[in-house]
Design an enzyme around this catalytic site. Structure first.
Site, short mmCIF file in Angstrom:
data_model
loop_
_atom_site.label_atom_id
_atom_site.label_comp_id
_atom_site.label_asym_id
_atom_site.label_seq_id
_atom_site.Cartn_x
_atom_site.Cartn_y
_atom_site.Cartn_z
CE LYS A 147 -45.02 55.60 34.85
NZ LYS A 147 -43.99 56.59 35.18
CG ASP A 149 -40.57 60.01 37.49
OD1 ASP A 149 -40.44 59.24 38.46
OD2 ASP A 149 -41.65 60.13 36.87
C1 BGC Z 1 -43.79 54.43 38.71
C2 BGC Z 1 -42.74 55.25 39.42
C3 BGC Z 1 -42.74 56.67 38.87
C4 BGC Z 1 -44.15 57.25 38.92
C5 BGC Z 1 -44.21 58.67 38.35
C6 BGC Z 1 -45.14 55.12 38.74
O1 BGC Z 1 -46.06 54.39 37.99
O2 BGC Z 1 -43.91 53.15 39.31
O3 BGC Z 1 -41.47 54.67 39.26
O4 BGC Z 1 -41.87 57.46 39.63
O5 BGC Z 1 -45.02 56.42 38.19
O6 BGC Z 1 -43.79 58.74 37.05
#
Ligand code: BGC
Length: 452
Positions: A157, A193
């Site tokens: 992200k 989360d």
């Molecule tokens: C992460 C997860 C997370 C999800 C939603 C992903 O990029 O790897 O750990 O739960 O985003 O936030």
């Protein structure tokens, strides 16, 4: 007026049939089994991390908890008062921005920033001298070695802080707090989360089995029986279950989704901060969905199907077409182009006139891209629901895409219905603020079960 045939053809590769969705389900089931396997986990792409969360809340959890929530461009600190027996919790919270320089800077800088926000918050709420139990929602792929130890495997992200991958993020947090020396913390749990979302929903509804996020990123966790988790090295006492954080965002990183991959997906991936990683996430989540639609619109403009062929490159600069535009454009009543025109003219600077025909095409592209995302998430959920194999299950859902897209919920419900085993009943429930309340609940259940 209808969508021109040529436009329909360009968009066709983004439409996934039910039959192909079933192939996606089978592929995910296979990858999850590899993730759960002792021998296969190290090379698996869908990592299926055991979270060490085994007990669900019983609704009696009580007390004051701090929660930290890091997972996107904002960071939140929350002070939560669980009242036991009541389905609501009192809470105060504050949002702090995470500047881009911090998101991609040194890891210590990130944790110093978190510690500073926490200290400011604790002083503001006059709890700087109290050691309040804390739950840390850290929403990135972590291999957990206990409830209070989470090793970051890889950033996602848009984060890329150096010196954190391979390290325990709880330790890094504690060290940053120690460097400041002005507050004390007592970390009882680190969680994803999705786990928080599941727990927050389970507090109210005992049938909750899955936690799902469709926001900046996407991921799901579910409750699995211990005997199916070969990877599990701990005791097999009651409760014989554990929440598995699938990290399904990485589904497809081994190219097993090439049968639905398009040139748009390739372009989004190649220009991302983590090429080759999070392939499923990049087809679905809010960080990328707008970009995919922007690329389709750029192609259609270049080929002269919209805006009289003008300005494709300037108008659809990468990143200019935000995911929220998709929700807003689809939020217009059919035949009313208020949001659509406002976005095209004012936000993107398309030269007048924008015709109704242009708007029809823009909306069609948004619909195709958001439906593909909703259908892929649904295939993922149907796979998990079938795996759980109970007569009914509630899915706790959160995230900006699910919340703000006008029909994501309905699209998902209809698609899952077609894909899931016919005797299974399911409900998708919005689980608001799971990453905050869920962190307090995981911490509370941990302290309750420790003293049982
Ligand atoms: C992460 C997860 C997370 C999800 C939603 C992903 O990029 O790897 O750990 O739960 O985003 O936030």
């Amino acid at each position: 007026m209808s969508v021109p045939e040529k436009v329909v053809q360009v968009c066709e590769e983004l439409i996934i049939s039910d039959e192909t969705l079933r192939r996606v389900m089978d592929a995910l089931d296979h990858e999850i089994n590899l993730g759960l396997g002792k021998e296969t986990n190290s090379s698996a792409t869908v990592k299926c991390f055991p979270t060490y969360v085994r007990c669900l809340p019983n609704g009696q959890e009580k007390g004051k908890f701090l929660a930290l929530d890091l997972g996107g461009t904002n960071f939140r600190v929350l002070l939560i008062d669980l009242e036991g027996g009541s389905t609501t919790a009192k809470m105060v919270s504050k949002i702090y921005a995470v500047p881009t320089a911090v998101m991609v800077g040194p890891g210590d800088g990130l944790f110093d920033h978190i510690a500073q926000c926490l200290s400011t918050f604790m002083h503001e709420h006059k709890v700087e001298n109290v050691k309040i139990p804390l739950g840390f929602t850290f929403s990135f792929p972590c291999r957990q070695e206990g409830l209070t130890k989470g090793i970051l495997v890889t950033w996602t992200k848009g984060f890329n802080c150096s010196g954190v991958e391979g390290k325990d993020v709880v330790l890094m947090l504690q060290e940053a707090i120690r460097r400041r020396g002005d507050v004390e913390i007592d970390v009882l749990a680190v969680l994803n989360d999705t786990t928080g979302t599941l727990m927050a929903c389970a507090y109210k509804n005992q049938d909750c089995r899955i936690g799902l996020i469709i926001g900046t990123g996407t991921n799901a966790c579910y409750i699995e029986k211990l005997d199916k988790v070969e990877l599990w090295n701990e005791d097999h006492n009651e409760p014989k279950q554990v929440i598995i954080n699938t990290e399904w965002g990485a589904f497809g990183d081994n190219k097993c989704l090439d049968f639905i991959y398009t040139g748009y997906d390739r372009e989004v991936d190649e220009t991302s901060i983590n090429p080759g990683k999070q392939i499923f996430e990049k087809m679905i989540s809010g960080m990328y969905m707008g970009d995919i639609a922007g690329l389709v619109l750029r192609k259609l403009t270049r080929e002269g199907h919209i805006f009289r062929g003008n300005g494709a490159d300037e108008i659809f600069k990468r990143g200019a077409f935000h995911t929220k535009y998709i929700s807003e454009i689809e939020g217009d009543k059919v035949g009313d182009w208020t949001n659509c025109r406002q976005i095209l003219l004012e936000e993107l600077g398309i030269p007048e006139p924008v015709t109704d025909q242009d708007c029809i095409v823009v909306r069609h592209v948004c619909e195709v891209v958001s439906r593909r995302a909703a259908h892929l998430v649904s295939a993922g959920l149907a796979c998990l629901l079938n795996k759980i194999g109970e007569k009914k299950a509630v899915v706790a859902v959160d995230g900006s895409v699910y919340r703000f897209h006008p029909c994501f919920h309905n699209l998902m419900t209809a698609a899952i219905q077609k894909l899931v085993n016919p005797d299974m009943k399911f409900d998708l429930m919005l689980s608001e603020d799971g990453s905050g309340r869920g962190a307090a609940l995981v911490a509370a259940v941990a302290s309750r079960t420790a003293s049982d």
